[in-house]
Design an enzyme around this catalytic site. Structure first.
Site, PDB file in Angstrom:
ATOM      1  N   ASP A 189       0.855  -1.174   0.000  1.00 39.67           N
ATOM      2  CA  ASP A 189       0.000   0.000   0.000  1.00 39.67           C
ATOM      3  C   ASP A 189       0.904   1.242   0.000  1.00 39.67           C
ATOM      4  OD1 ASP A 189      -3.041   0.820   1.219  1.00 39.67           O
ATOM      5  OD2 ASP A 189      -1.420   2.209   1.663  1.00 39.67           O
ATOM      6  N   ILE A 190       0.573   2.194  -0.853  1.00 40.07           N
ATOM      7  CA  ILE A 190       1.379   3.413  -0.928  1.00 40.07           C
ATOM      8  C   ILE A 190       1.116   4.254   0.320  1.00 40.07           C
ATOM      9  CG2 ILE A 190       1.866   5.504  -2.268  1.00 40.07           C
ATOM     10  CD1 ILE A 190       0.914   4.033  -4.751  1.00 40.07           C
ATOM     11  N   ASN A 197      -2.324  12.826  -3.369  1.00 44.15           N
ATOM     12  CA  ASN A 197      -3.407  13.258  -4.269  1.00 44.15           C
ATOM     13  C   ASN A 197      -3.825  14.695  -3.981  1.00 44.15           C
ATOM     14  OD1 ASN A 197      -4.205  11.313  -6.131  1.00 44.15           O
ATOM     15  ND2 ASN A 197      -5.313  10.117  -4.607  1.00 44.15           N
ATOM     16  N   HIS A 202      -5.119  14.375  -8.773  1.00 42.62           N
ATOM     17  CA  HIS A 202      -5.375  12.969  -9.100  1.00 42.62           C
ATOM     18  C   HIS A 202      -4.575  12.454 -10.289  1.00 42.62           C
ATOM     19  CE1 HIS A 202      -8.403  11.923  -6.183  1.00 42.62           C
ATOM     20  NE2 HIS A 202      -8.548  10.756  -6.786  1.00 42.62           N
ATOM     21  N   ASP A 206      -2.319   9.252 -10.321  1.00 42.62           N
ATOM     22  CA  ASP A 206      -2.407   8.141 -11.279  1.00 42.62           C
ATOM     23  C   ASP A 206      -1.033   7.808 -11.862  1.00 42.62           C
ATOM     24  OD1 ASP A 206      -5.073   8.013 -10.839  1.00 42.62           O
ATOM     25  OD2 ASP A 206      -5.712   8.729 -12.812  1.00 42.62           O
ATOM     26  N   GLU A 232      -4.913   2.329  -4.086  1.00 38.72           N
ATOM     27  CA  GLU A 232      -3.447   2.353  -4.048  1.00 38.72           C
ATOM     28  C   GLU A 232      -2.907   1.103  -3.368  1.00 38.72           C
ATOM     29  OE1 GLU A 232      -5.154   2.754  -1.170  1.00 38.72           O
ATOM     30  OE2 GLU A 232      -3.472   3.733  -0.136  1.00 38.72           O
ATOM     31  N   ARG A 252      13.949  -5.707  -0.897  1.00 40.41           N
ATOM     32  CA  ARG A 252      14.665  -5.103  -2.034  1.00 40.41           C
ATOM     33  C   ARG A 252      13.711  -4.181  -2.801  1.00 40.41           C
ATOM     34  NH1 ARG A 252      16.291  -9.430  -6.200  1.00 40.41           N
ATOM     35  NH2 ARG A 252      14.222  -8.935  -6.923  1.00 40.41           N
TER      36      ARG A 252
HETATM   37  N1  LIG Z   1      -5.088   9.221  -8.080  1.00 37.01           N
HETATM   38  C1  LIG Z   1      -5.766   8.175  -7.637  1.00 37.01           C
HETATM   39  N2  LIG Z   1      -6.100   8.090  -6.333  1.00 37.01           N
HETATM   40  C2  LIG Z   1      -6.772   7.020  -5.894  1.00 37.01           C
HETATM   41  C3  LIG Z   1      -7.154   5.998  -6.779  1.00 37.01           C
HETATM   42  N3  LIG Z   1      -7.801   5.048  -6.064  1.00 37.01           N
HETATM   43  C4  LIG Z   1      -7.838   5.487  -4.760  1.00 37.01           C
HETATM   44  N4  LIG Z   1      -7.205   6.675  -4.650  1.00 37.01           N
HETATM   45  C5  LIG Z   1      -7.009   7.496  -3.454  1.00 37.01           C
HETATM   46  O1  LIG Z   1      -6.108   6.862  -2.562  1.00 37.01           O
HETATM   47  C6  LIG Z   1      -6.285   7.459  -1.278  1.00 37.01           C
HETATM   48  C7  LIG Z   1      -6.107   6.407  -0.207  1.00 37.01           C
HETATM   49  O2  LIG Z   1      -6.077   7.058   1.020  1.00 37.01           O
HETATM   50  P1  LIG Z   1      -6.118   6.328   2.430  1.00 37.01           P
HETATM   51  O3  LIG Z   1      -6.764   4.982   2.298  1.00 37.01           O
HETATM   52  O4  LIG Z   1      -6.693   7.283   3.420  1.00 37.01           O
HETATM   53  O5  LIG Z   1      -4.638   6.009   2.800  1.00 37.01           O
HETATM   54  P2  LIG Z   1      -3.298   6.854   2.708  1.00 37.01           P
HETATM   55  O6  LIG Z   1      -3.519   8.318   2.542  1.00 37.01           O
HETATM   56  O7  LIG Z   1      -2.449   6.184   1.663  1.00 37.01           O
HETATM   57  O8  LIG Z   1      -2.667   6.632   4.139  1.00 37.01           O
HETATM   58  P3  LIG Z   1      -1.904   5.364   4.670  1.00 37.01           P
HETATM   59  O9  LIG Z   1      -2.341   4.164   3.871  1.00 37.01           O
HETATM   60  O10 LIG Z   1      -2.347   5.253   6.093  1.00 37.01           O
HETATM   61  O11 LIG Z   1      -0.449   5.618   4.546  1.00 37.01           O
HETATM   62  C8  LIG Z   1      -7.670   8.107  -1.282  1.00 37.01           C
HETATM   63  O12 LIG Z   1      -7.508   9.496  -1.243  1.00 37.01           O
HETATM   64  C9  LIG Z   1      -8.256   7.682  -2.628  1.00 37.01           C
HETATM   65  O13 LIG Z   1      -9.066   8.714  -3.184  1.00 37.01           O
HETATM   66  C10 LIG Z   1      -6.818   6.127  -8.167  1.00 37.01           C
HETATM   67  O14 LIG Z   1      -7.107   5.274  -9.024  1.00 37.01           O
HETATM   68  N5  LIG Z   1      -6.119   7.224  -8.550  1.00 37.01           N
END
Ligand SMILES: Nc1nc2c(ncn2[C@@H]2O[C@H](COP(=O)(O)OP(=O)(O)OP(=O)(O)O)[C@@H](O)[C@H]2O)c(=O)[nH]1
Length: 330
Positions: A189-190, A197, A202, A206, A232, A252
């Site tokens: 997970d990112i 974003n 967005h 992407d 993500e 790695r």
């Molecule tokens: N640009 C883009 N954003 C996406 C997509 N799918 C989901 N997201 C975004 O990914 C974000 C995920 O946020 P969170 O689940 O709160 O997690 P996070 O900000 O990564 O925080 P942590 O996981 O706790 O590090 C949300 O803002 C979604 O809108 C996509 O296809 N494109």
């Protein structure tokens, strides 16, 4: 073309997964040229070099012969890509190479060895098989892959995990005994993607997803399976490794991402949780285990890879739901 061939064509179009489609295609080509050696290659990254996956070969070659054959074929296919050849069809040769194309992308090759194709009827039928196989594979790929990243999509993931957990592949040891192959499963997970974003928009978000997917494709082996699980989140099935090896491969990759410069954004990190794929365990249990380990990585401050089994051993986690009792009650 006779009625018989129409039936074969219907067989090709009835295939709903890539494996079945490759197998049916090879069987049909073999039916046309029973004495020929047939090799079918898949090119993992279209129009790039060196990513050929051998999908089918006649089972007569030894390991050494196979290695040298694949290396010869790879050189030949690389040369074909460079020349942008559309079809290699030389009746005087007894080796014929058909590049397989869809929407102008080169995605593989069919090699027929040891058989001069002189029969015009068979040429026509073969050309029809190739065209239908290519179209069908293209259709399947579109429905199995995520449109943004090109990785397998969630739907394909569900089917793959169910299949892997319900079949046991075996490997043969030197003493002739057999034991099941072990695979590992990772969720990644990112970190702080919402913030990314919000800060950059967005579209840039992407771009980051796409770049991460490309890094995954470069870092993992062809036989490993890469999926976009949603948003993500990504999952990886790392084939034929124990947990220690999976841990070092994932570490790695984590470092590769951490050190990669993402255009406009700069530094991006990922958190990972991983576990072993165990037979007779429900898919939801496996996902739950990796998810718990991933959550642990996040809690530790992100940019980490954690192993579910190690965390359990060290009493840092409770067992994931269903871990001790895998019978689902309704
Ligand atoms: N640009 C883009 N954003 C996406 C997509 N799918 C989901 N997201 C975004 O990914 C974000 C995920 O946020 P969170 O689940 O709160 O997690 P996070 O900000 O990564 O925080 P942590 O996981 O706790 O590090 C949300 O803002 C979604 O809108 C996509 O296809 N494109």
């Amino acid at each position: 073309m006779s009625y018989y061939y129409h039936e074969q064509i219907i067989q090709l179009t009835a295939q709903i997964d890539a494996e079945g489609l490759h197998d049916t295609f090879v069987q049909l080509v073999k039916g046309l040229f029973p004495d020929a050696e047939i090799r079918l290659y898949n090119n993992r990254l279209p129009a790039s070099h060196g990513h050929y996956e051998l999908l089918h070969l006649s089972p007569t070659l030894s390991q050494d012969e196979l290695k040298s054959q694949v290396s010869q074929d790879t050189q030949l296919l690389d040369a074909l890509i460079k020349e942008h050849a559309s079809i290699e069809f030389d009746l005087s040769q007894d080796q014929i190479v058909y590049p397989l194309m869809a929407r102008n992308l080169y995605f593989g090759a069919l090699i027929i060895d040891g058989h001069a194709i002189e029969d015009l009827d068979k040429q026509t039928v073969l050309a029809a098989y190739i065209a239908i196989y290519s179209n069908q594979l293209n259709l399947l790929r579109t429905s199995n892959h995520d449109a943004l990243t090109g990785l397998f999509n969630r739907q394909t993931f569900d089917g793959t995990l169910n299949k892997l957990l319900s079949t046991t592949e075996h490997r043969r040891n030197q003493d002739g005994s057999e034991e099941p192959h072990r695979h590992c499963f990772a969720m990644l997970d990112i970190d702080h993607f919402k913030r990314l974003n919000d800060n950059f928009g967005h579209l840039i978000g992407d771009e980051v997803l796409l770049t991460l997917a490309q890094l995954m494709q470069k870092c993992f082996r062809d036989e490993d399976m890469l999926f976009r699980y949603g948003g993500e989140e990504f999952v990886i099935i790392i084939k034929r490794v124990d947990l220690a090896m999976a841990g070092s491969v994932l570490e790695r990759f984590r470092q590769l991402v951490e050190n990669h410069y993402f255009p406009q954004v700069g530094r991006v990190t990922i958190s990972i949780g991983y576990t072993q794929l165990v037979d007779n365990v429900l898919p939801t249990t496996i996902i739950g285990r990796a998810d718990k380990a991933l959550y642990h990585s996040k809690e530790l401050g992100r940019n980490k890879a954690s192993c579910y089994e190690t965390l359990i051993e060290q009493n840092k986690l409770d067992e994931a739901p269903g871990a001790s009792n895998d019978i689902e009650l309704f």
